[in-house]
Design a protein around this motif. Structure first.
Motif, PDB file in Angstrom:
ATOM      1  N   GLY A   1       0.790  -1.221   0.000  1.00  0.00           N
ATOM      2  CA  GLY A   1       0.000   0.000   0.000  1.00  0.00           C
ATOM      3  C   GLY A   1       0.820   1.268   0.000  1.00  0.00           C
ATOM      4  O   GLY A   1       0.268   2.372   0.135  1.00  0.00           O
ATOM      5  N   LYS A   2       2.139   1.165  -0.157  1.00  0.00           N
ATOM      6  CA  LYS A   2       3.007   2.339  -0.144  1.00  0.00           C
ATOM      7  C   LYS A   2       3.765   2.429  -1.477  1.00  0.00           C
ATOM      8  O   LYS A   2       3.884   1.448  -2.212  1.00  0.00           O
ATOM      9  N   GLY A   3       4.284   3.593  -1.735  1.00  0.00           N
ATOM     10  CA  GLY A   3       5.162   3.766  -2.889  1.00  0.00           C
ATOM     11  C   GLY A   3       6.585   3.434  -2.495  1.00  0.00           C
ATOM     12  O   GLY A   3       6.856   2.412  -1.865  1.00  0.00           O
ATOM     13  N   TRP A   4       7.507   4.323  -2.881  1.00  0.00           N
ATOM     14  CA  TRP A   4       8.902   4.128  -2.493  1.00  0.00           C
ATOM     15  C   TRP A   4       9.052   4.345  -0.992  1.00  0.00           C
ATOM     16  O   TRP A   4       8.538   5.301  -0.433  1.00  0.00           O
ATOM     17  N   VAL A   5       9.766   3.447  -0.328  1.00  0.00           N
ATOM     18  CA  VAL A   5      10.029   3.533   1.111  1.00  0.00           C
ATOM     19  C   VAL A   5      11.532   3.550   1.327  1.00  0.00           C
ATOM     20  O   VAL A   5      12.268   2.750   0.722  1.00  0.00           O
ATOM     21  N   GLU A   6      12.010   4.474   2.156  1.00  0.00           N
ATOM     22  CA  GLU A   6      13.433   4.541   2.454  1.00  0.00           C
ATOM     23  C   GLU A   6      13.888   3.251   3.138  1.00  0.00           C
ATOM     24  O   GLU A   6      13.268   2.791   4.097  1.00  0.00           O
ATOM     25  N   ALA A   7      14.986   2.690   2.632  1.00  0.00           N
ATOM     26  CA  ALA A   7      15.510   1.455   3.221  1.00  0.00           C
ATOM     27  C   ALA A   7      15.928   1.674   4.667  1.00  0.00           C
ATOM     28  O   ALA A   7      15.748   0.801   5.525  1.00  0.00           O
TER      29      ALA A   7
END
Length: 655
Positions: free
Chosen positions: A559-565
């Motif tokens: 449900g999210k776009g890009w997520v910081e690692a």
């Protein structure tokens, strides 16, 4: 909410609940000292009864008003009322003032306990709610055990006034944190509040308690005051029954009494409250007046009873969750409690304190096997639509039983004490200048009398207190008989997630039916997520070969776009290097992709499909836990709402 801010809010809520729960028991060991200072031994019981009645009767109003108008400022109002009542209690110069201010304090205390638990649901995610519910249950347990001991410590080292003054700094801290840190709750639920039901039921209960308190002591049973109270109680009860039939949201639906499990459990709960608060109120008087122990030691000697209650409540909950059987626990518990009361009824001025400790341990074990189980029995017997009001109903009867117990046993104590004193004074030659009224108004004065004169008065007090338990024992025997009429039914899954606080607390939590199911559901889910849930979930979703940590990452990215690692690693409470092998596996399977700089992650199309399967599998497992409540649209929506909150949370990451 930021975790640090949430921690402050939770501590403030727990502090507010602790203050309200403590004031049910902390005053017991201070009562003999209060009586010696203010006088009014015959009114001693109302110091406890006033608080219990006010907190119990006001509970439904606090819960409904909180739903309707928002909980933050209503909770602030409850704290202010409680603190004002506490300050006035400490300043009281007569027993009448203290009783009135204790009632005001109880009005605020009822709001503290109800709203604190409700606010937790507003500020804590479903995933972590089970943990915090356990903490709040622990608050009740701690308050039950340490309340009498703390009361004795304050009396010995400060004064009885500090039993109430201690609430002021602690309550002020809770008030500041709530005002400054708790956000305004946006969601509001419209209610048709049953004001008539609350007022009529509270009025009828108060009339009955006054009748049992004054009848045969302050007034003869044939006195117009007693007859008037009896008539008023009957009229108010009839009016209450009529009002409940017409109310859209009755405080206590009359159709619940058609269920044998509810009726019998409520009757047994009434007697259990009767015995528990009666013992807590009059045993410190026995210890301090007859044995001359300090208030602190009198609180210490009550610990066997509280320890027995706490231990057996925990064991009973474990037995029920593992076996699904509950019927014989209240049967055994009321048998133990009856034996314990019979043992206490044989106390004399010569009985050792160790003997009394054993008696109290037996009584406490019996109460512990019964109190929490009665809530579970009722929750398991009613339909979903009545779950919330039935839970609050059975705890209401336990609380009212406590109020009746203290008042009725107080009347028994006063009547026997007056009769025994009259006989002693008739046959004893008193020294010049000795005022027998001093002993009657100040029990601790016995310890300052000459030994040959003190012996008779010690016997009088010991006999009066033993009579209290001689009356309570056959009443508990009636409860033992009633427990055999409680039916055994198949235990619902969410009902197994019993809350220790619900069993030990004297005030109803006043939750809706949906909130009751959610309460059990999140606790079951919390336990399940800690036992290899992601390995099983991955297998159900067709993600064979994917490590549980990888399944958690998919759920977290859903449900999210890009997520910081780095954010993901922080959420998992690991370094990026530790988490990288699991991400590499997902990238190789085509479920996750990295950005060009490798600092961000997101699901691929195939990964989103896999995440959908995870969600559906988790949803089905939750629906299975509530299936025994029937096919309710509300429960379906509940599972759909909770599922995304449960998956990918910080607390359930695989280690």
């Amino acid at each position: 909410m930021r975790r640090r801010g949430l921690a402050f809010i939770i501590v403030a809520l727990m502090l507010g609940m602790l203050l309200a729960a403590l004031d049910q028991t902390i005053v017991s060991t201070a009562l003999p000292t209060i009586v010696s200072d203010l006088g009014g031994l015959e009114e001693l019981s109302w110091v406890v009864t006033g608080y219990l009645l006010a907190s119990t009767v006001s509970t439904p109003l606090w819960g409904k008003l909180g739903d309707q108008f928002g909980r933050k400022y209503l909770f602030v109002t409850a704290i202010v009322i409680f603190l004002v009542g506490s300050a006035l209690c400490g300043l009281s110069s007569s027993m009448g003032q203290l009783i009135a201010y204790r009632s005001l304090q109880g009005l605020g205390g009822g709001g503290l306990m109800v709203l604190a638990q409700a606010i937790v649901g507003d500020v804590v995610s479903a995933r972590e709610r089970g943990k915090y519910q356990g903490w709040f249950g622990g608050v009740f347990a701690v308050a039950s055990v340490v309340g009498p001991l703390l009361g004795g410590l304050f009396v010995d080292h400060l004064s009885w006034h500090w039993v109430f003054y201690i609430n002021l700094p602690l309550g002020a801290v809770a008030l500041f944190v709530i005002v400054a840190g708790l956000p305004n709750d946006k969601s509001q639920t419209r209610h048709r509040i049953d004001f008539a039901g609350v007022v009529l039921l509270g009025g009828a209960t108060s009339c009955l308690v006054l009748l049992t308190t004054w009848g045969g002591t302050t007034y003869p049973w044939s006195d117009p005051v007693i007859l008037g109270l009896a008539g008023a109680a009957v009229v108010l009860l009839v009016a209450w029954a009529v009002a409940e039939r017409r109310a859209r949201e009755p405080v206590l639906p009359l159709e619940l009494f058609r269920l044998r499990a509810f009726t019998m459990s409520s009757a047994v709960g009434f007697v259990v409250g009767f015995a528990m608060f009666g013992a807590l109120t009059y045993l410190p008087l026995y210890l301090q007046a007859v044995h001359g122990v300090t208030p602190t030691l009198s609180g210490l000697h009550l610990l066997p009873m509280m320890a027995g209650m706490l231990t057996m409540s925990i064991i009973s909950g474990q037995i029920i969750s593992r076996t699904g059987k509950y019927r014989y626990l209240p049967i055994t518990g009321t048998a133990f409690a009856t034996v314990g009361l019979l043992m206490l009824s044989m106390l004399t001025e010569h009985s050792s304190l160790w003997t009394m400790s054993v008696d109290l341990l037996v009584l406490g074990m019996g109460l512990g096997m019964t109190m929490q189980v009665l809530v579970i029995i009722v929750q398991n017997a009613v339909d979903f639509k009545d779950l919330g009001v039935a839970t609050s109903g059975v705890t209401f009867f336990r609380s009212i039983g406590g109020a009746f117990g203290v008042a009725t046993l107080g009347s028994v104590f006063s009547s026997r004490l007056n009769d025994d004193l009259s006989r002693v004074l008739a046959r004893t030659r008193l020294p010049p200048g000795f005022d027998p009224a001093q002993v009657q108004q100040d029990p601790t004065a016995i310890q300052r009398l000459p030994p040959e004169l003190a012996a008779d008065f010690l016997h009088v007090y010991a006999d009066a207190i033993a009579t209290v338990f001689k009356v309570a024992a056959p009443i508990m025997l009636v409860a033992f008989a009633l427990t055999w009429l409680i039916p055994q039914q198949q235990l619902r899954e969410t009902t197994k997630a019993a809350d220790l606080g619900e069993g030990l607390g004297a005030t109803s939590a006043e939750r809706s039916s949906l909130a009751e199911v959610e309460r059990g559901l999140v606790r079951l889910a919390d336990a399940d997520l800690r036992r290899g849930f992601y390995a099983r979930l991955g297998s159900l979703a067709g993600l064979d070969g994917i490590a549980p940590q990888g399944v958690w990452i998919i759920a977290r990215l859903d449900g999210k776009g890009w997520v910081e690692a780095a954010e993901l690693a922080c959420r998992a409470d690991v370094s990026r290097a530790t988490g990288r092998p699991y991400v590499d596996q997902l990238v190789e399977r085509g479920l996750v992709e990295r950005s060009d700089d490798e600092d961000r992650l997101r699901l691929t199309g195939e990964g989103r499909v896999a995440a959908g399967r995870l969600t559906r599998s988790s949803l089905e497992s939750l629906r299975g836990l509530v299936a025994d409540w029937g096919d309710s649209p509300q429960l379906k929506r509940l599972c759909e709402r909770i599922t995304p909150e449960l998956l990918g949370a910080r607390a359930d990451r695989p280690r």
